[in-house]
Design a protein around this motif. Structure first.
Motif, PDB file in Angstrom:
ATOM      1  N   ALA A  47     -44.165 -84.619  59.753  1.00 37.60           N
ATOM      2  CA  ALA A  47     -44.630 -83.552  58.864  1.00 37.60           C
ATOM      3  C   ALA A  47     -43.455 -82.891  58.150  1.00 37.60           C
ATOM      4  O   ALA A  47     -43.519 -82.588  56.956  1.00 37.60           O
ATOM      5  CB  ALA A  47     -45.416 -82.519  59.662  1.00 37.60           C
ATOM      6  N   LEU A  48     -42.377 -82.673  58.877  1.00 34.29           N
ATOM      7  CA  LEU A  48     -41.191 -82.071  58.270  1.00 34.29           C
ATOM      8  C   LEU A  48     -40.596 -82.995  57.209  1.00 34.29           C
ATOM      9  O   LEU A  48     -40.211 -82.549  56.120  1.00 34.29           O
ATOM     10  CB  LEU A  48     -40.150 -81.763  59.356  1.00 34.29           C
ATOM     11  N   MET A  51     -42.721 -82.853  54.122  1.00 34.25           N
ATOM     12  CA  MET A  51     -42.494 -81.636  53.349  1.00 34.25           C
ATOM     13  C   MET A  51     -41.160 -81.699  52.605  1.00 34.25           C
ATOM     14  O   MET A  51     -41.067 -81.258  51.457  1.00 34.25           O
ATOM     15  CB  MET A  51     -42.518 -80.418  54.281  1.00 34.25           C
ATOM     16  N   GLY A  54     -41.785 -84.410  49.867  1.00 35.66           N
ATOM     17  CA  GLY A  54     -42.896 -84.106  48.984  1.00 35.66           C
ATOM     18  C   GLY A  54     -42.729 -82.803  48.222  1.00 35.66           C
ATOM     19  O   GLY A  54     -43.017 -82.717  47.040  1.00 35.66           O
ATOM     20  N   PHE A  55     -42.233 -81.791  48.914  1.00 35.17           N
ATOM     21  CA  PHE A  55     -42.147 -80.476  48.299  1.00 35.17           C
ATOM     22  C   PHE A  55     -40.709 -80.071  47.953  1.00 35.17           C
ATOM     23  O   PHE A  55     -40.483 -78.995  47.454  1.00 35.17           O
ATOM     24  CB  PHE A  55     -42.755 -79.427  49.223  1.00 35.17           C
ATOM     25  N   LEU A  57     -38.141 -79.214  49.900  1.00 43.92           N
ATOM     26  CA  LEU A  57     -37.713 -77.993  50.589  1.00 43.92           C
ATOM     27  C   LEU A  57     -36.202 -77.939  50.713  1.00 43.92           C
ATOM     28  O   LEU A  57     -35.547 -78.910  50.954  1.00 43.92           O
ATOM     29  CB  LEU A  57     -38.329 -77.928  51.987  1.00 43.92           C
TER      30      LEU A  57
END
Length: 57
Positions: A47-48, A51, A54-55, A57
């Motif tokens: 999940a990390l 993220m 994908g995002f 961060l």
């Protein structure tokens, strides 16, 4: 021709002690716990990573 005669010790059922049962139970508990830790770390890492990629961060 000779016939082999089993002794009483060879014919007896193997005895299971409390130590054997405790070792099996301990192995199951530790195996389940280690699998849970591994899977939670794997899922959190996935999940990390999603993220991060994908995002951004």
């Amino acid at each position: 021709m000779r016939t082999y005669h089993f002794t009483d010790a060879e014919l007896a059922e193997p005895s299971v002690s409390r130590k054997d049962v405790a070792m099996v139970a301990l192995g199951m508990v530790l195996g389940t716990a280690s699998l849970a830790v591994f899977l939670s770390a794997f899922m959190f890492g996935g999940a990390l990573g999603a993220m991060i990629f994908g995002f951004k961060l």
